[in-house]
Write a protein that holds these residues in place. Structure first.
Motif, PDB file in Angstrom:
ATOM      1  N   LEU A 124       0.828  -1.210   0.000  1.00 28.13           N
ATOM      2  CA  LEU A 124       0.000   0.000   0.000  1.00 28.13           C
ATOM      3  C   LEU A 124       0.858   1.253   0.000  1.00 28.13           C
ATOM      4  O   LEU A 124       0.479   2.280  -0.557  1.00 28.13           O
ATOM      5  N   ALA A 170      -1.459   3.128  -2.639  1.00 29.31           N
ATOM      6  CA  ALA A 170      -2.542   2.937  -1.678  1.00 29.31           C
ATOM      7  C   ALA A 170      -3.879   2.654  -2.352  1.00 29.31           C
ATOM      8  O   ALA A 170      -4.842   2.332  -1.686  1.00 29.31           O
ATOM      9  N   ARG A 171      -3.938   2.759  -3.680  1.00 36.68           N
ATOM     10  CA  ARG A 171      -5.169   2.391  -4.373  1.00 36.68           C
ATOM     11  C   ARG A 171      -5.099   0.975  -4.947  1.00 36.68           C
ATOM     12  O   ARG A 171      -5.996   0.558  -5.699  1.00 36.68           O
ATOM     13  N   GLY A 228      -5.687   6.062   7.372  1.00 33.97           N
ATOM     14  CA  GLY A 228      -6.276   6.792   6.269  1.00 33.97           C
ATOM     15  C   GLY A 228      -5.454   6.629   5.017  1.00 33.97           C
ATOM     16  O   GLY A 228      -4.399   5.975   5.041  1.00 33.97           O
ATOM     17  N   TYR A 229      -5.937   7.250   3.947  1.00 34.80           N
ATOM     18  CA  TYR A 229      -5.259   7.161   2.662  1.00 34.80           C
ATOM     19  C   TYR A 229      -5.270   8.536   2.021  1.00 34.80           C
ATOM     20  O   TYR A 229      -6.284   9.237   2.069  1.00 34.80           O
ATOM     21  N   ARG A 230      -4.138   8.916   1.433  1.00 35.02           N
ATOM     22  CA  ARG A 230      -4.043  10.237   0.834  1.00 35.02           C
ATOM     23  C   ARG A 230      -3.462  10.151  -0.567  1.00 35.02           C
ATOM     24  O   ARG A 230      -2.574   9.338  -0.826  1.00 35.02           O
ATOM     25  N   PRO A 231      -3.947  11.028  -1.440  1.00 34.22           N
ATOM     26  CA  PRO A 231      -3.263  11.162  -2.719  1.00 34.22           C
ATOM     27  C   PRO A 231      -2.059  12.075  -2.510  1.00 34.22           C
ATOM     28  O   PRO A 231      -2.070  12.920  -1.611  1.00 34.22           O
ATOM     29  N   ILE A 232      -1.035  11.880  -3.315  1.00 31.25           N
ATOM     30  CA  ILE A 232       0.054  12.859  -3.328  1.00 31.25           C
ATOM     31  C   ILE A 232      -0.282  13.848  -4.432  1.00 31.25           C
ATOM     32  O   ILE A 232      -0.371  13.479  -5.597  1.00 31.25           O
ATOM     33  N   VAL A 246     -10.110  15.678  -6.451  1.00 32.35           N
ATOM     34  CA  VAL A 246      -8.914  15.737  -5.608  1.00 32.35           C
ATOM     35  C   VAL A 246      -9.307  15.884  -4.137  1.00 32.35           C
ATOM     36  O   VAL A 246      -8.744  15.234  -3.254  1.00 32.35           O
ATOM     37  N   LEU A 279     -10.634  12.568  -2.830  1.00 37.11           N
ATOM     38  CA  LEU A 279      -9.516  11.633  -2.628  1.00 37.11           C
ATOM     39  C   LEU A 279      -8.677  12.031  -1.422  1.00 37.11           C
ATOM     40  O   LEU A 279      -8.110  11.174  -0.740  1.00 37.11           O
ATOM     41  N   SER A 280      -8.592  13.336  -1.174  1.00 31.76           N
ATOM     42  CA  SER A 280      -7.817  13.814  -0.024  1.00 31.76           C
ATOM     43  C   SER A 280      -8.411  13.320   1.287  1.00 31.76           C
ATOM     44  O   SER A 280      -7.711  13.192   2.283  1.00 31.76           O
ATOM     45  N   GLN A 281      -9.704  13.077   1.274  1.00 26.19           N
ATOM     46  CA  GLN A 281     -10.333  12.510   2.468  1.00 26.19           C
ATOM     47  C   GLN A 281     -10.118  11.009   2.528  1.00 26.19           C
ATOM     48  O   GLN A 281      -9.862  10.447   3.588  1.00 26.19           O
ATOM     49  N   ALA A 324      -8.273   8.287  -0.142  1.00 25.17           N
ATOM     50  CA  ALA A 324      -7.675   8.006  -1.449  1.00 25.17           C
ATOM     51  C   ALA A 324      -8.043   6.633  -1.975  1.00 25.17           C
ATOM     52  O   ALA A 324      -7.737   6.302  -3.109  1.00 25.17           O
ATOM     53  N   ARG A 325      -8.721   5.822  -1.165  1.00 25.18           N
ATOM     54  CA  ARG A 325      -9.190   4.530  -1.666  1.00 25.18           C
ATOM     55  C   ARG A 325     -10.663   4.571  -2.081  1.00 25.18           C
ATOM     56  O   ARG A 325     -11.259   3.541  -2.394  1.00 25.18           O
ATOM     57  N   ALA A 326     -11.225   5.743  -2.100  1.00 24.56           N
ATOM     58  CA  ALA A 326     -12.612   5.881  -2.550  1.00 24.56           C
ATOM     59  C   ALA A 326     -12.774   5.285  -3.944  1.00 24.56           C
ATOM     60  O   ALA A 326     -11.884   5.404  -4.787  1.00 24.56           O
ATOM     61  N   THR A 327     -13.910   4.626  -4.172  1.00 24.27           N
ATOM     62  CA  THR A 327     -14.165   4.039  -5.493  1.00 24.27           C
ATOM     63  C   THR A 327     -14.565   5.130  -6.481  1.00 24.27           C
ATOM     64  O   THR A 327     -14.978   6.229  -6.091  1.00 24.27           O
ATOM     65  N   LEU A 328     -14.455   4.808  -7.754  1.00 21.97           N
ATOM     66  CA  LEU A 328     -14.884   5.753  -8.784  1.00 21.97           C
ATOM     67  C   LEU A 328     -16.361   6.082  -8.594  1.00 21.97           C
ATOM     68  O   LEU A 328     -16.785   7.220  -8.808  1.00 21.97           O
ATOM     69  N   LEU A 373     -16.593   8.641  -5.914  1.00 25.40           N
ATOM     70  CA  LEU A 373     -16.122   9.930  -6.410  1.00 25.40           C
ATOM     71  C   LEU A 373     -17.165  10.551  -7.338  1.00 25.40           C
ATOM     72  O   LEU A 373     -17.412  11.762  -7.289  1.00 25.40           O
ATOM     73  N   LEU A 416      -9.851  11.295 -13.609  1.00 29.01           N
ATOM     74  CA  LEU A 416      -8.820  10.850 -12.668  1.00 29.01           C
ATOM     75  C   LEU A 416      -7.566  10.421 -13.415  1.00 29.01           C
ATOM     76  O   LEU A 416      -6.448  10.781 -13.049  1.00 29.01           O
ATOM     77  N   TYR A 442      -0.373   7.527  -4.307  1.00 29.17           N
ATOM     78  CA  TYR A 442      -1.305   7.363  -3.197  1.00 29.17           C
ATOM     79  C   TYR A 442      -0.588   6.684  -2.055  1.00 29.17           C
ATOM     80  O   TYR A 442       0.188   5.753  -2.261  1.00 29.17           O
ATOM     81  N   ARG A 443      -0.824   7.168  -0.860  1.00 26.78           N
ATOM     82  CA  ARG A 443      -0.138   6.610   0.309  1.00 26.78           C
ATOM     83  C   ARG A 443      -1.124   6.301   1.426  1.00 26.78           C
ATOM     84  O   ARG A 443      -2.090   7.039   1.619  1.00 26.78           O
ATOM     85  N   PRO A 444      -0.839   5.235   2.163  1.00 22.09           N
ATOM     86  CA  PRO A 444      -1.595   5.022   3.386  1.00 22.09           C
ATOM     87  C   PRO A 444      -0.981   5.899   4.472  1.00 22.09           C
ATOM     88  O   PRO A 444       0.214   6.223   4.414  1.00 22.09           O
TER      89      PRO A 444
END
Lengths: 162, 162
Positions: free
Chosen positions: A18, A22-23, A55-59, B15, B18-20, B22-26, B29, B44, B56-58
């Motif tokens: 991950l 993370a996705r 949690g998970y964040r986009p860069i 964005v 995803l910031s909340q 990042a593993r949200a599904t399409l 979104l 996306l 994307y990072r955990p």
DNA sequence: AGTGAAAGAATAAAAGA
DNA sequence: TCTTTTATTCTTTCACT
């Protein structure tokens, strides 16, 4: 307060995978760690509910979202006798990306992102006022890297087949 | 070098969502921004290929993965006349989570995570040697928050129904 | 650029080892 | 705690607007 049970090799593998993306789907994670999808799903949920993953964040490219200016702000209480709850008092300022208490001259180190020098000035003013602190700001001129994975890729840990 | 075209409201919404998480599904979104799943998928992909979103990072509990000690390390060249490519020279040290050049006394600010004071000592030694720099280290005693969303939640921007 | 529909893939839940 | 099975949901592609 995350659970203190240590992570086994599979958990570490999931976190590591991950950390690269993370996705990643459960199916991809399952391939990586060599377990069934269901097991990985259960493991991941457990990691989340134990607070290992919070949690998970986009860069996100900071310029693209209009916050090209980053800075470190060290803060120190004006009156050391007053109760100090600066992190709470500053939490509503969403330009603040991080807040750590530190050992050193200052009490806290903030990392912030803003649109412009003008905005930075405004933010510093808000911080001073909201938390009754003095500040010492260090501008970031260029970011070479950040958000590097906390856990390195599993493939880098055991250079077997590569 | 991300594309400089400004983000429209939909892109910003994606964005932001995803910031909340990042593993949200399409699908999730798409609900958030009010477009079809296909459109959101195309958006996306475009955000990724333009470099607006670069990964994307955990968010991982540092203690759980055995790196409870965080620190800021400012570094300055021992010999200001030498060519300075410290970020490159240090890139292989994966305890370094971030590296910024800064305006201030020092040249760079690093943020690092290690297992113990002993490991921090070792890392500082490696940094000094690898990049021919002196260092000034500030220990993080406690992290109140970090990795806060760069883009605040869309729902917080227009308090309509809530 | 966006939509909708159909096929394929991933996820969730349940049952058993 | 893992696996397998099944039902549901999500993603992907594509023809069309």
């Amino acid at each position: 307060m995350p659970d203190s049970e240590p992570l086994d090799a599979v958990d570490t593998g999931i976190v590591s995978a991950l950390s690269q993306d993370a996705r990643a789907t459960l199916t991809q994670l399952a391939e990586q760690v060599g377990l069934s999808v269901s097991s990985v799903q259960a493991r991941l949920r457990r990691l989340e509910s134990r607070g290992v993953i919070t949690g998970y964040r986009p860069i996100v490219d900071a310029e693209a979202v209009g916050k090209p200016l980053a800075a470190f702000i060290e803060i120190s209480p004006l009156d050391p006798a007053q109760p100090d709850n600066a992190p709470e008092l500053l939490e509503h300022l969403d330009e603040i990306e991080a807040c750590h208490s530190i050992a050193g001259d200052a009490s806290y180190m903030l990392f912030v992102r803003v649109a412009s020098p003008r905005e930075l000035e405004r933010l510093i003013g808000q911080i001073r006022q909201a938390a009754a602190v003095r500040t010492r700001t260090t501008i970031a001129l260029q970011t070479f890297y950040e958000y590097r994975p906390l856990v390195p890729a599993a493939s880098e840990k055991r250079p077997l087949g590569r």
